[in-house]
Design an enzyme around this catalytic site. Structure first.
Site, mmCIF file in Angstrom:
data_model
loop_
_atom_site.group_PDB
_atom_site.id
_atom_site.type_symbol
_atom_site.label_atom_id
_atom_site.label_comp_id
_atom_site.label_asym_id
_atom_site.label_seq_id
_atom_site.Cartn_x
_atom_site.Cartn_y
_atom_site.Cartn_z
ATOM 1 N N GLU A 124 0.852 -1.187 0.000
ATOM 2 C CA GLU A 124 0.000 0.000 0.000
ATOM 3 C C GLU A 124 0.892 1.244 0.000
ATOM 4 O OE1 GLU A 124 -2.719 0.442 3.292
ATOM 5 O OE2 GLU A 124 -3.738 2.121 2.338
ATOM 6 N N GLU A 300 -5.732 -2.969 12.476
ATOM 7 C CA GLU A 300 -5.412 -3.774 11.286
ATOM 8 C C GLU A 300 -6.371 -4.954 11.173
ATOM 9 O OE1 GLU A 300 -3.648 -2.093 9.476
ATOM 10 O OE2 GLU A 300 -2.560 -0.866 10.937
ATOM 11 N N HIS A 303 -9.667 -3.872 9.654
ATOM 12 C CA HIS A 303 -9.612 -3.654 8.205
ATOM 13 C C HIS A 303 -10.071 -4.892 7.431
ATOM 14 C CE1 HIS A 303 -8.074 0.275 7.305
ATOM 15 N NE2 HIS A 303 -6.902 0.138 7.890
#
Ligand code: BES
Ligand code: ZN
Length: 873
Positions: A124, A300, A303
């Site tokens: 990313e 995280e 997500h």
């Protein structure tokens, strides 16, 4: 930098081609890695018909290229530094591509790179294109299969996303085959290979599936994973209970790496974490760091639904996943710890960091309109303001409707790449509310200012509040429209909160006023006395409030308000008024008396109070925040006023601070919330006391430093000593002892660096120079750069803003150097210089000069964007 390409949201086009399947083979060799890719590509039925395929690819060595097994020749394709164009491609085909990359030479830490010998990836936002040619954009979602091949015996651990299909040895090579059944964009791809150990556990989901949980680290850190594992299980349970979201793979892996530009990354089934956000042990980790681990693990993990199952259509929608996930992790933290303290921490970040960004040359909307380098847009605006926007939606809908709206969002868009509008439409569909005006929060930059005035009519028993809203212009957006602002309020009378009656309707003791217009007046009826308004309760919107409180009113709110945020905020206001008077050379006697009197009451009564909240209430507003209150701030005056008030308070509150420190000593043992709260209050008291030049307090700190067994207390004592101006050799000895004790724990050495460069007195730039030459410093490691350079520039206001401007130029020189290796880090370190507009000319000119010296150099796109935008007036 002669040619810069700007990407515009308005130019978004659906992809011409889709990639149904992605099959990757990595052959890891010492010195280089060969990547073979087989992409099953089809034309996008919803797109126009181009007959050539344009793939992203950077810094790749192309070895061969074929379509459906037919090798392509030089005339069949074209390569530029950013792209590969393949001419005349069919409707549907398999593209085979072999490329060579050099992970050991990758210092940008984007793509495939090596960190302490292990291979890892960070894709990313646009790092996958440094691994192979691809449609490296989030709206191209593909099913991935990955084969990793290495010399047998080289690596114990070879991981990629999803499930492991096979792990075999053939002709001296180990071959590990992974398959991820969920379609995903390339930015969620991950690969890890190294010699790691693993902590294992299991989680059984609400529907009864067993999930294998694994946390991989270097062997030396194997004892520091238990807390992260516990946090992970809590996060998994929380998401089931709060959002009805269950984990979807049979295995969830986390890998800790030393060299990482960010905190952590949510790659599907294989999260990669900066060691600083996963490793924790009471002896070597502070309470604050424990909480950070819990938060980042949650973030995280969350997500997996808000980001992975449903992802962003394009990077302009970044806040769709980051804003929502920050809101989710913030609620998770609030549920696991003190809700009031979490809200205060978040509000503090918004006010002292996001408002500053929003008022400067880098201001941008939660959904930006354009960017040069997307890596520069992982900002407090996208993250924290974006989270506040989701929070406002959740509050506007209420818990029951918000849950139905997120359920709808997750089911309607599962497996898709969508936009912020799609998210808001789910909120509208469920609630029936018209959120068109609310959507301006996504497109309009800048911080709304609410000017509030009131009047009381005793004869009619009416109290009226008039709210005017105004958003200052930001770069490229001069005309601002009125926003929909949820303003939560209460009214306090002499005996507590008053019943609120508006338009004959009873609203209880707390209500949300929906502010829609430039100016609005709200009339409260049956108000028996002139009340004190408690405004923006729970920080109900990311706005600046202007209301002329009297000191006694502030004291009343500090002591009696039922909203923790408002109590803290009233205390901040009182401190702010005292400080601003001092900064402006005015008398602040009355404010100081009020402050001391209020704090005395709170400290003396600390047993009956939320200790964690009281600890927050002792903190003076940051210098950065104080600076933001001025059109042109004088940094020297700000630092001086703050130091002086700190000293004054310490002297006048001496017995209360010491009493508090002593009576809480028997409550500070243990890892749970009450002990953490007690430690935070004790250590704040200790820090205050060390501002007094008295050997008794230095001995107290020294004692704490040597006798405790937890890092929170040990480090707090060290910090108090090092930051005290009179601690001389005691501080030096403690620093040396600390290094001796912890030199083999990288993360603790980072704290040792940080405590020295944030010292609020003396020639710290000199110290910084010395530390840059210390054997433990490593300019290629982002955590080290953060511990020395970023900590100095962001957390040492007095030294960074030294009148000579030397620190400004120092930072610019460091950035020029770092930019050669790691552009993302270099661009992030620039932030404090972009705040030049906040300061009096004497400083602003020197800060701009440092920026200009950078603009003379050969710069990466990342640094170029920040330098050029921040120099535009
Ligand atoms: N997706 C990001 C990590 C990321 C950001 C990768 C920018 C590449 C470029 C991740 O989910 C994230 O937001 N991490 C935060 C921590 C979080 C608790 C806000 C980070 O790394 O700071
Ligand atoms: Zn994130």
């Amino acid at each position: 930098m002669s040619t810069t390409t700007v990407t515009y949201l308005a130019d978004y086009r659906a992809p011409e081609f889709l990639i149904e399947k992605t099959h990757l083979t990595f052959k890891l060799h010492e010195g280089y890695t060969d990547v073979n890719s087989q992409l099953t590509i089809v034309r996008n039925p919803h797109s126009t018909h181009a007959d050539h395929l344009v793939l992203h690819g950077e810094q790749l060595e192309l070895l061969s290229l074929a379509i459906d097994e037919r090798p392509l020749g030089v005339g069949d394709y074209q390569i530029t530094p950013q792209n590969m164009t393949v001419h005349n491609v069919p409707e549907r085909f398999v593209l085979q591509c072999k490329t060579r990359i050099y992970p050991e030479k990758n210092t940008a830490l984007e793509g495939l790179y090596r960190s302490s010998g292990m291979y890892c990836t960070q894709c990313e936002a646009e790092g996958f294109r440094k691994i192979t040619y691809y449609l490296d954009r989030p709206d191209v979602m593909s099913e991935f299969e990955t084969v990793i091949i290495a010399e047998e015996g080289t690596f114990s651990t070879m991981l990629s996303n999803g499930n492991c299909l096979s792990d075999t040895v053939h002709a001296g090579k180990r071959i590990v085959h992974w398959h991820d059944p969920f379609k995903k964009p390339s930015y969620l791809f991950a690969l890890v290979a190294g010699n790691l150990v693993c902590l294992e556990d299991h989680f059984s989901t609400q529907s009864g599936r067993q999930v294998l949980l694994q946390i991989y680290t270097e062997a030396k850190d194997s004892d520091k994973c238990y807390f992260a594992m516990r946090s992970l299980k809590k996060a998994m349970r929380w998401d089931e209970q709060t959002y009805g979201r269950e984990y979807d793979l049979d295995r969830f892996m986390i890998v800790a790496v030393d060299d990482f530009n960010m905190g952590a990354m949510e790659n599907k089934g294989l999260n990669i974490f900066n060691t600083s956000c996963v490793l924790a042990h009471p002896a070597s980790t502070t309470d604050a760091a424990f909480q950070r681990v819990e938060r980042v693990i949650g973030h995280e993990y969350f997500h997996n639904w808000s980001g992975n199952r449903i992802t962003c259509r394009d990077w302009f929608q970044l806040s769709l996943k980051e804003g929502l996930t920050v809101y989710r992790d913030s609620e998770f933290s609030a549920d696991m710890n003190s809700r009031a303290v979490k809200r205060i921490e978040d509000a503090n970040v918004i006010r002292s960091v996001q408002f500053v960004e929003d008022a400067g040359p880098m201001a941008h909307p939660v959904r930006p309109d354009s960017y040069i380098e997307i890596s520069n847009f992982y900002t407090v605006t996208i993250y924290e303001k974006g989270a506040e926007v989701v929070r406002m939606l959740a509050n506007i809908l209420g818990p029951e409707q918000y849950r139905r709206a997120t359920d709808l969002y997750f089911s309607r868009f599962d497996g898709q790449a969508v936009t912020c509008d799609d998210f808001v439409q789910c909120m509208e569909a469920v609630s029936g509310k018209d959120l068109r005006q609310f959507c301006l929060w996504y497109s309009q930059a800048g911080t709304p200012q609410l000017h509030i005035s009131d009047s009381y009519d005793a004869a009619r028993q009416q109290y009226s509040l008039t709210v005017r809203q105004h958003t200052p212009a930001t770069p490229g957006q001069t005309e601002k429209q009125a926003l929909h602002i949820p303003l939560k309020i209460a009214l306090y009378g002499s005996k507590g909160a008053l019943a609120l009656v508006i338009d004959g309707q009873n609203k209880g003791t707390e209500t949300v006023l929906d502010i829609y217009q430039d100016q609005q007046t709200i009339i409260f009826e049956q108000v028996a006395e002139n009340p004190v308004p408690s405004l923006l309760r729970g920080f109900s919107a990311p706005v600046k409030i202007f209301y002329a409180y009297q000191l006694a009113q502030l004291q009343q709110l500090i002591l009696l308000d039922s909203d923790g945020f408002c109590r803290w905020d009233a205390m901040q206001s009182l401190m702010r008024i005292a400080l601003c008077n001092a900064i402006d050379g005015k008398d602040n006697h009355a404010e100081q008396i009020m402050l001391v009197d209020t704090l005395k009451q709170l400290l003396a009564d600390h047993v009956s109070m939320d200790v964690a909240l009281l600890a927050c209430m002792l903190d003076l507003p940051s210098e950065q925040y104080l600076a933001s209150l001025y059109d042109k701030a004088n940094p020297t005056a700000i630092s001086q006023a703050r130091t002086q008030l700190q000293q004054q308070l310490a002297i006048q509150l001496q017995p209360e601070l010491l009493g508090c420190y002593q009576t809480l000593q028997d409550k500070i043992q243990g890892l749970f919330a009450p002990a953490m709260a007690a430690r935070s209050l004790c250590n704040r008291a200790l820090a205050y006391l060390l501002h007094i030049n008295d050997a008794r307090y230095r001995n107290l700190a020294q004692q704490q430093f040597t006798q405790v067994n937890n890092m929170t207390d040990q480090f707090a004592a060290l910090r108090a000593l090092v930051h005290a101006e009179h601690a001389g050799s005691i501080a030096q000895e403690a620093l040396q002892a600390f290094y001796q004790q912890w030199q083999h724990e990288t993360l603790v050495v980072n704290m040792w660096f940080q405590v020295q460069v944030t010292r609020p007195w003396g020639n710290v730039l000199q110290v910084v120079h010395e530390l840059l030459n210390h054997t433990a410093f490593d300019a290629r490691n982002p955590n080290k750069l953060r511990a020395v350079i970023a900590a100095f520039a962001n957390q040492n206001f007095a030294s960074f803003h030294d009148r000579s401007g030397k620190a400004y130029q120092f930072l610019a020189d460091q950035i020029a150097d770092i930019d050669q290796r790691n552009p993302q880090m270099a661009a992030r370190l620039l932030t404090p210089l972009t705040h030049w507009h906040q300061f009096i000319d004497e400083h602003a000119i020197l800060m701009r000069k440092a920026l200009e010296s950078l603009s003379q150099r050969e710069l990466s796109k990342d640094v170029y964007e920040v330098v050029s935008k921040s120099l535009m007036n």
